[in-house]
Motif scaffolding. Sequence first.
Motif, PDB file in Angstrom:
ATOM      1  N   ARG A 129       1.962  46.469  40.481  1.00  0.00           N
ATOM      2  CA  ARG A 129       1.373  46.448  41.970  1.00  0.00           C
ATOM      3  C   ARG A 129       2.305  45.783  42.707  1.00  0.00           C
ATOM      4  NH1 ARG A 129      -4.713  46.451  42.733  1.00  0.00           N
ATOM      5  NH2 ARG A 129      -4.038  47.492  44.643  1.00  0.00           N
ATOM      6  N   ALA A 130       2.753  46.142  43.952  1.00  0.00           N
ATOM      7  CA  ALA A 130       3.292  45.151  44.736  1.00  0.00           C
ATOM      8  C   ALA A 130       2.445  44.007  45.589  1.00  0.00           C
ATOM      9  CB  ALA A 130       3.756  45.808  46.110  1.00  0.00           C
ATOM     10  N   TYR A 131       2.712  42.771  45.379  1.00  0.00           N
ATOM     11  CA  TYR A 131       1.824  41.843  46.044  1.00  0.00           C
ATOM     12  C   TYR A 131       1.646  42.085  47.386  1.00  0.00           C
ATOM     13  CZ  TYR A 131      -0.032  37.167  47.726  1.00  0.00           C
ATOM     14  OH  TYR A 131      -0.883  36.283  48.198  1.00  0.00           O
ATOM     15  N   PHE A 189       6.438  40.184  37.808  1.00  0.00           N
ATOM     16  CA  PHE A 189       5.765  39.331  37.122  1.00  0.00           C
ATOM     17  C   PHE A 189       4.423  39.560  36.314  1.00  0.00           C
ATOM     18  CE2 PHE A 189       8.367  37.988  40.662  1.00  0.00           C
ATOM     19  CZ  PHE A 189       8.809  36.720  40.232  1.00  0.00           C
ATOM     20  N   LYS A 190       3.901  38.689  35.664  1.00  0.00           N
ATOM     21  CA  LYS A 190       2.787  38.788  35.084  1.00  0.00           C
ATOM     22  C   LYS A 190       2.134  37.220  35.079  1.00  0.00           C
ATOM     23  CE  LYS A 190       2.699  41.540  31.096  1.00  0.00           C
ATOM     24  NZ  LYS A 190       2.523  41.874  29.677  1.00  0.00           N
ATOM     25  N   LEU A 191       0.928  37.140  35.384  1.00  0.00           N
ATOM     26  CA  LEU A 191       0.240  35.783  35.626  1.00  0.00           C
ATOM     27  C   LEU A 191       0.400  34.935  34.316  1.00  0.00           C
ATOM     28  CD1 LEU A 191      -3.127  37.143  37.242  1.00  0.00           C
ATOM     29  CD2 LEU A 191      -1.199  35.973  38.500  1.00  0.00           C
ATOM     30  N   THR A 207       4.682  42.979  41.484  1.00  0.00           N
ATOM     31  CA  THR A 207       5.878  42.642  42.207  1.00  0.00           C
ATOM     32  C   THR A 207       5.752  41.771  43.122  1.00  0.00           C
ATOM     33  OG1 THR A 207       6.094  44.553  43.617  1.00  0.00           O
ATOM     34  CG2 THR A 207       7.242  45.021  41.299  1.00  0.00           C
ATOM     35  N   LEU A 208       6.924  40.852  43.439  1.00  0.00           N
ATOM     36  CA  LEU A 208       6.892  39.807  44.351  1.00  0.00           C
ATOM     37  C   LEU A 208       8.243  39.470  44.727  1.00  0.00           C
ATOM     38  CD1 LEU A 208       5.012  37.623  45.766  1.00  0.00           C
ATOM     39  CD2 LEU A 208       5.544  35.942  43.964  1.00  0.00           C
ATOM     40  N   TYR A 209       8.404  39.346  45.823  1.00  0.00           N
ATOM     41  CA  TYR A 209       9.624  38.931  46.724  1.00  0.00           C
ATOM     42  C   TYR A 209       9.340  37.276  47.191  1.00  0.00           C
ATOM     43  CZ  TYR A 209       7.871  40.860  50.754  1.00  0.00           C
ATOM     44  OH  TYR A 209       7.135  41.248  51.789  1.00  0.00           O
ATOM     45  N   ASP A 210      10.487  36.537  47.308  1.00  0.00           N
ATOM     46  CA  ASP A 210      10.204  35.341  48.138  1.00  0.00           C
ATOM     47  C   ASP A 210      10.137  35.446  49.557  1.00  0.00           C
ATOM     48  OD1 ASP A 210      10.404  32.712  49.207  1.00  0.00           O
ATOM     49  OD2 ASP A 210      12.273  32.209  48.184  1.00  0.00           O
ATOM     50  N   PRO A 211       8.892  35.258  50.229  1.00  0.00           N
ATOM     51  CA  PRO A 211       8.697  35.774  51.566  1.00  0.00           C
ATOM     52  C   PRO A 211       9.550  34.713  52.428  1.00  0.00           C
ATOM     53  CG  PRO A 211       6.624  34.431  50.771  1.00  0.00           C
ATOM     54  CD  PRO A 211       7.822  34.586  49.518  1.00  0.00           C
ATOM     55  N   ALA A 212      10.162  33.589  52.017  1.00  0.00           N
ATOM     56  CA  ALA A 212      11.212  32.901  52.899  1.00  0.00           C
ATOM     57  C   ALA A 212      12.375  33.468  52.720  1.00  0.00           C
ATOM     58  CB  ALA A 212      10.947  31.313  52.287  1.00  0.00           C
TER      59      ALA A 212
END
Length: 217
Positions: free
Chosen positions: A7-9, A189-191, A79-84
């Motif tokens: 899932r997308a963050y 990613f996984k927690l 899924t996660l990307y760097d928001p910066a």
Amino acid sequence: MSLTFPRAYPFAVLGLSSLVFTPSRVQVTSRARGGLVQGAETGRTLWSVQGQTPELNEDEFEEMQAFFDSLRGVLNTFTLYDPARVRPRAYPGSGWAGVTRAMGGAFDGTAFLSLASAYSLSLTGLPLGYRIMAGDMLSWAWGSSRTLHRAVETVTASGGGVTVQVEPDIPPGSAVGATVKLEAADAVFKLTGELPQPRRRTVGGEPISFSAIQVLR
């Protein structure tokens, strides 16, 4: 409706007030009597993140609590990307209106992988003179997951192609012709560690902290 993972963050619900987004290296060192220090990597370098949300209002709390619940601790992925680093450094703003690839056709913030080896990758399908700057993020599909890399030098495309050095090293098996994301480049990613425990207030909730590690398989 069944959920699909990863899932997308949910950045549309709530961003992150702080985030550590960095390669996690598995390394060992040894020291010789004469003062020589030797080092070696003993495992694949993966991205690790430590994030925290802002304080949440009531709706945000319910949405974020439901998102983390759906991950079922360490069982499901997101899924996660760097928001910066959503946009390439040389191209702030939004959209790519009027930008075309050197080989023709509209440019949409993606390129195509022509070669990937160790710490170097070559791209095609860029606009003339496109600049990749140190710190820009790039990702593409790798098997059923995604591989993510950060440019460590600034280069300029010639004829719509460019070669750039990246970190961490590129896993073997990347498909030639793969679509490379230059905008919102993400990984799976996984927690890990202490799992998020959203704490409710009378209205809304306290910031939620979480940590995660990239998964390639």
